[in-house]
Design an enzyme around this catalytic site. Structure first.
Site: not given
Length: 259
Positions: A27, A64, A67, A74, A152, A165, A169, A198
């Site tokens: 991700g 950037g 890599g 997944v 999370s 979700y 987590k 975030i």
């Protein structure tokens, strides 16, 4: 990266503790994943940026950080294996793994379909299983590894409309701590980072009222930044964190304190 190898436990040979490692960030196309890739690269690691759909963004991130971008579904063990083979040929064996791939399919539980439940579990929890299972044998042989799962705050406190979700987590906490116990004797640490709100594209898509409500619930009174999450992940993969395992590390401005 050019440090001489040192002799590890039971006569095995491992790179010097401060040498750059090969890291896989699933991700990794943008948001938190990009910030994690950047932080690991800044620490000297060679980073493979895993992506599911957004190849262009992944390639930009990879360029950037110097890599490589690698496609990795997944949810599909065969695709996971192919991705690892590509990384091993291009960079070397994966020694640092960050399970960051995740999706949401929100909805009130009474209206949540089996498909909504299943696809979130398949990506967020089953996906971490598939990706980690492929990495662990090599880490065990080398008697060194760092695994960081991206959790999370809702995995501890819950969230209305996110039962699927939140369950994944919370499940990652159990996976993290079980693996920490199983793999600790092989010098492999396993930790979980639990971000709160975030500043990512997901947050930018919500209404101003909802954004204000979320911010007001955070004791620090602001959203976090992806780079703040990336810095914590990089620390957990560093020599300074060699005695940290099985930890759930919040990066949530105090939102989940006490849980």
């Amino acid at each position: 990266m050019g440090d001489a190898p040192v002799t590890g436990t039971a006569g095995t040979v491992a790179p010097a503790e401060d040498a750059g490692r090969v890291a896989l960030v699933t991700g990794g196309s943008g948001g938190i994943g990009r910030a994690v890739a950047e932080a690991l690269a800044a620490a000297g690691h060679r980073v493979a940026v895993g992506y599911g759909a957004n190849q262009e963004a992944a390639e930009k991130t990879a360029a950037g950080v110097g890599g490589m971008a690698v496609h990795i579904d997944v949810t599909d063990p065969a695709t996971v294996d192919a991705a690892y083979t590509e990384i091993e040929q291009g960079l070397g064996p994966v020694e640092v793994l960050v399970n960051n791939a995740g999706i949401t399919a929100d909805g009130l539980f009474m209206r949540m379909s089996a498909e909504q439940w299943g696809k979130v579990v398949a990506t967020n929890l089953d996906g971490a299983f598939h990706v980690t299972r492929r990495a662990v044998p090599g880490m065990v042989r080398r008697r060194w590894g760092r695994i960081v799962n991206m959790g999370s705050v809702v995995g501890s406190v819950g969230a209305g409309g996110q039962a699927n979700y939140a369950a994944t987590k919370a499940g990652l906490i159990g996976l993290t701590r079980s693996l920490a116990r199983e793999l600790g004797s092989r010098n492999i640490t396993v930790n979980l980072v639990a971000p709160g709100p975030i500043e990512t594209a997901m947050i930018e898509s919500i209404t101003d009222d909802r954004r204000a409500e979320m911010t007001a619930a955070v004791p620090l009174g602001r959203m976090g930044t992806p780079s703040e999450v990336g810095a914590v992940v990089a620390f957990l993969c560093s020599p300074a964190a060699a005695y940290v395992t099985g930890a759930v590390v919040p990066v949530d401005g105090g939102l989940g304190m006490g849980h």
